[in-house]
Structure formats: structure tokens, C-alpha cells
Motif scaffolding. Sequence first.
Motif, PDB file in Angstrom:
ATOM      1  N   ASP A 119      -0.659 -10.414   9.001  1.00 13.85           N
ATOM      2  CA  ASP A 119      -1.547 -10.050   7.915  1.00 13.85           C
ATOM      3  C   ASP A 119      -1.564  -8.524   7.783  1.00 13.85           C
ATOM      4  O   ASP A 119      -1.840  -7.825   8.764  1.00 13.85           O
ATOM      5  N   PRO A 120      -1.276  -7.980   6.592  1.00 13.63           N
ATOM      6  CA  PRO A 120      -1.212  -6.528   6.442  1.00 13.63           C
ATOM      7  C   PRO A 120      -2.567  -5.840   6.612  1.00 13.63           C
ATOM      8  O   PRO A 120      -2.626  -4.679   6.997  1.00 13.63           O
ATOM      9  N   GLU A 121      -3.655  -6.536   6.333  1.00  7.60           N
ATOM     10  CA  GLU A 121      -4.985  -5.922   6.460  1.00  7.60           C
ATOM     11  C   GLU A 121      -5.475  -5.894   7.901  1.00  7.60           C
ATOM     12  O   GLU A 121      -6.008  -4.892   8.356  1.00  7.60           O
ATOM     13  N   GLY A 164      -3.529  -6.851  10.702  1.00  7.79           N
ATOM     14  CA  GLY A 164      -2.476  -6.614  11.674  1.00  7.79           C
ATOM     15  C   GLY A 164      -2.300  -7.768  12.647  1.00  7.79           C
ATOM     16  O   GLY A 164      -1.564  -7.664  13.614  1.00  7.79           O
TER      17      GLY A 164
END
Length: 66
Positions: free
Chosen positions: A15-17, A19
Amino acid sequence: MTRVSSPCIRVCILDPETGLCEGCGRTRDEIASWYRIPEEERQHIMTELPERMRQAFMPDKDKKVS
């Protein structure tokens, strides 16, 4: 050969938000070093994963969804 315990469920999406892996809740660093971490530490991390996943990916029940 002893099998290494792992929370991996083969849903490896970071997940990019947060991590975190959306499948198991581990960080990129934890995933990369998993087989070098002592079993006791892996077990400790795995006990924290359900709460980590809940906080990162479950919607807050107090918030209203529109």
C-alpha cells in the motif's frame, strides 16, 4: 530443513500510503529480511500484524461514509 513461519498469504501488494503489504501487514523491510530475522522476532511481529492491519485498512467505525 525447518520451515520458517510466515504470515504471507500470497497477496503481495504494498500500500503506497501505509507502506504495508495488504496481504500480511508486514513492511517492505520486514518482508525483505524475513528469513534473516530470528524466529522469536518473527513470532513477535506476527502477533502485532492483526492490529496493524486493522488500524491501516479497516475504516474507522466512528466515521460516516457518504
